[in-house]
Design a protein around this motif. Structure first.
Motif, PDB file in Angstrom:
ATOM      1  N   ALA A  97       0.841  -1.209   0.000  1.00 28.53           N
ATOM      2  CA  ALA A  97       0.000   0.000   0.000  1.00 28.53           C
ATOM      3  C   ALA A  97       0.871   1.252   0.000  1.00 28.53           C
ATOM      4  CB  ALA A  97      -0.932  -0.004   1.208  1.00 28.53           C
ATOM      5  N   ALA A  98       1.972   1.227   0.751  1.00 21.67           N
ATOM      6  CA  ALA A  98       2.875   2.381   0.783  1.00 21.67           C
ATOM      7  C   ALA A  98       3.509   2.618  -0.586  1.00 21.67           C
ATOM      8  CB  ALA A  98       3.967   2.167   1.837  1.00 21.67           C
ATOM      9  N   VAL A  99       3.944   1.552  -1.246  1.00 25.06           N
ATOM     10  CA  VAL A  99       4.553   1.691  -2.566  1.00 25.06           C
ATOM     11  C   VAL A  99       3.517   2.176  -3.579  1.00 25.06           C
ATOM     12  CG1 VAL A  99       5.676   0.448  -4.448  1.00 25.06           C
ATOM     13  CG2 VAL A  99       6.336  -0.015  -2.105  1.00 25.06           C
ATOM     14  N   HIS A 100       2.305   1.614  -3.519  1.00 27.73           N
ATOM     15  CA  HIS A 100       1.245   2.069  -4.425  1.00 27.73           C
ATOM     16  C   HIS A 100       0.928   3.547  -4.189  1.00 27.73           C
ATOM     17  CE1 HIS A 100       0.052  -1.400  -6.728  1.00 27.73           C
ATOM     18  NE2 HIS A 100       0.036  -2.150  -5.651  1.00 27.73           N
ATOM     19  N   GLY A 101       0.884   3.972  -2.928  1.00 30.54           N
ATOM     20  CA  GLY A 101       0.616   5.371  -2.617  1.00 30.54           C
ATOM     21  C   GLY A 101       1.697   6.289  -3.157  1.00 30.54           C
ATOM     22  N   LEU A 102       2.949   5.901  -2.968  1.00 34.18           N
ATOM     23  CA  LEU A 102       4.070   6.705  -3.458  1.00 34.18           C
ATOM     24  C   LEU A 102       4.036   6.813  -4.974  1.00 34.18           C
ATOM     25  CD1 LEU A 102       6.777   8.180  -3.092  1.00 34.18           C
ATOM     26  CD2 LEU A 102       7.881   5.942  -3.176  1.00 34.18           C
ATOM     27  N   THR A 103       3.865   5.691  -5.645  1.00 38.44           N
ATOM     28  CA  THR A 103       3.884   5.729  -7.108  1.00 38.44           C
ATOM     29  C   THR A 103       2.665   6.451  -7.659  1.00 38.44           C
ATOM     30  OG1 THR A 103       2.936   3.505  -7.220  1.00 38.44           O
ATOM     31  CG2 THR A 103       5.322   3.685  -7.365  1.00 38.44           C
ATOM     32  N   ALA A 104       1.526   6.370  -6.986  1.00 37.89           N
ATOM     33  CA  ALA A 104       0.336   7.093  -7.455  1.00 37.89           C
ATOM     34  C   ALA A 104       0.552   8.601  -7.348  1.00 37.89           C
ATOM     35  CB  ALA A 104      -0.892   6.671  -6.657  1.00 37.89           C
ATOM     36  N   VAL A 137       1.373  -3.131 -11.499  1.00 39.52           N
ATOM     37  CA  VAL A 137       1.532  -1.833 -12.166  1.00 39.52           C
ATOM     38  C   VAL A 137       2.160  -1.960 -13.551  1.00 39.52           C
ATOM     39  CG1 VAL A 137       1.625  -0.552  -9.988  1.00 39.52           C
ATOM     40  CG2 VAL A 137       3.751  -1.381 -11.037  1.00 39.52           C
ATOM     41  N   ALA A 138       2.142  -3.141 -14.117  1.00 36.70           N
ATOM     42  CA  ALA A 138       2.791  -3.385 -15.410  1.00 36.70           C
ATOM     43  C   ALA A 138       2.275  -2.452 -16.496  1.00 36.70           C
ATOM     44  CB  ALA A 138       2.615  -4.844 -15.828  1.00 36.70           C
ATOM     45  N   ASP A 139       1.001  -2.077 -16.436  1.00 35.65           N
ATOM     46  CA  ASP A 139       0.438  -1.198 -17.469  1.00 35.65           C
ATOM     47  C   ASP A 139       1.040   0.201 -17.436  1.00 35.65           C
ATOM     48  OD1 ASP A 139      -0.908  -0.767 -14.986  1.00 35.65           O
ATOM     49  OD2 ASP A 139      -2.537   0.237 -16.041  1.00 35.65           O
ATOM     50  N   ARG A 140       1.711   0.571 -16.348  1.00 36.14           N
ATOM     51  CA  ARG A 140       2.367   1.879 -16.268  1.00 36.14           C
ATOM     52  C   ARG A 140       3.703   1.895 -17.007  1.00 36.14           C
ATOM     53  NH1 ARG A 140       1.724   3.520  -9.918  1.00 36.14           N
ATOM     54  NH2 ARG A 140      -0.524   3.195  -9.793  1.00 36.14           N
ATOM     55  N   PHE A 141       4.137   0.736 -17.461  1.00 31.15           N
ATOM     56  CA  PHE A 141       5.433   0.613 -18.118  1.00 31.15           C
ATOM     57  C   PHE A 141       5.256  -0.018 -19.496  1.00 31.15           C
ATOM     58  CE2 PHE A 141       5.944   0.584 -13.564  1.00 31.15           C
ATOM     59  CZ  PHE A 141       6.893   1.565 -13.372  1.00 31.15           C
ATOM     60  N   PRO A 142       4.672   0.738 -20.447  1.00 31.90           N
ATOM     61  CA  PRO A 142       4.380   0.168 -21.763  1.00 31.90           C
ATOM     62  C   PRO A 142       5.628  -0.194 -22.563  1.00 31.90           C
ATOM     63  CG  PRO A 142       3.974   2.528 -21.770  1.00 31.90           C
ATOM     64  CD  PRO A 142       4.252   2.130 -20.338  1.00 31.90           C
ATOM     65  N   ASP A 143       6.784   0.337 -22.172  1.00 30.78           N
ATOM     66  CA  ASP A 143       8.007   0.003 -22.885  1.00 30.78           C
ATOM     67  C   ASP A 143       8.599  -1.319 -22.435  1.00 30.78           C
ATOM     68  OD1 ASP A 143       7.881   2.300 -24.399  1.00 30.78           O
ATOM     69  OD2 ASP A 143       9.016   3.473 -22.961  1.00 30.78           O
ATOM     70  N   GLY A 144       7.992  -1.962 -21.459  1.00 24.67           N
ATOM     71  CA  GLY A 144       8.443  -3.276 -21.040  1.00 24.67           C
ATOM     72  C   GLY A 144       8.876  -3.322 -19.592  1.00 24.67           C
ATOM     73  N   ARG A 145       9.112  -4.532 -19.138  1.00 23.49           N
ATOM     74  CA  ARG A 145       9.530  -4.776 -17.770  1.00 23.49           C
ATOM     75  C   ARG A 145      10.725  -5.716 -17.779  1.00 23.49           C
ATOM     76  NH1 ARG A 145       5.039  -3.462 -19.422  1.00 23.49           N
ATOM     77  NH2 ARG A 145       4.648  -5.546 -20.177  1.00 23.49           N
TER      78      ARG A 145
END
Length: 190
Positions: A97-104, A137-145
């Motif tokens: 939840a903390a990581v999701h909050g930070l990235t959001a 959160v893969a959809d936030r990185f369309p250039d790949g993972r």
């Protein structure tokens, strides 16, 4: 996605913002002609231009993500090197939840998280939550993972920085299992 998809999304975002082509051009510094060409599917913006348009339009996080994804030029298949996600992930809810909050918060301002780290001693469970989050959160990185297993429980089996730097989409090592492990040095070579 293609130029037409980006153009449709851009036009919809502009119309939802109740802005004219001229007002978006003035707020973004991008010419009316360039915006019109994009909306008609004739071109895609460069990254800096896209940033200026997004700042002018102020879309929500989901709409911003769709626009960024649609604007990405697809000349090759995006690398997907994440290990499989756990089907039954438990625990670490507060940390996730903390990581999701930070990235959001960062994504909401149009920024990017460049470097993130999870610390702890071996075996406490750092990789599983990192991989689980990456899948969420893969959809936030369309250039790949990309994924590099930088350490192992086997002594001396860690990946050197030189080898991990070579683990790129264009390198021959295109899967997580293809990363060559460094052999332990003999005492005479240390």
């Amino acid at each position: 996605m293609d130029q037409g998809t980006f153009g449709r999304l851009l036009r919809e975002a502009r119309q939802r913002s109740l802005l004219t082509l001229e007002s978006v051009a003035q707020a973004s510094g991008v010419s009316v002609r360039a915006i019109s060409d994009m909306e008609r599917g004739r071109s895609l913006p460069r990254q800096a231009t896209l940033g200026e348009l997004l700042d002018a339009l102020e879309p929500g996080e989901d709409e911003r993500r769709r626009l960024v994804h649609a604007a990405a030029r697809r000349t090759r298949r995006a690398p997907e090197q994440l290990p499989p996600d756990l089907t039954d992930f438990r625990g670490r809810g507060e940390a996730l939840a903390a990581v999701h909050g930070l990235t959001a918060r960062v994504a909401g301002r149009g920024g990017h998280v460049v470097i993130s780290a999870i610390g702890g001693m071996a075996g406490v469970g750092k990789t599983a939550p990192a991989v689980h989050w990456a899948h969420q959160v893969a959809d936030r990185f369309p250039d790949g993972r990309l994924y590099v297993n930088a350490a192992s429980r086997s002594p001396g089996a860690s990946v050197s920085p030189t080898r991990s730097r070579g683990h790129s989409p264009s390198s021959a090592a295109s899967s997580p299992s293809a990363v060559t492990r460094r052999k332990p040095s003999s005492p005479a070579r240390r």
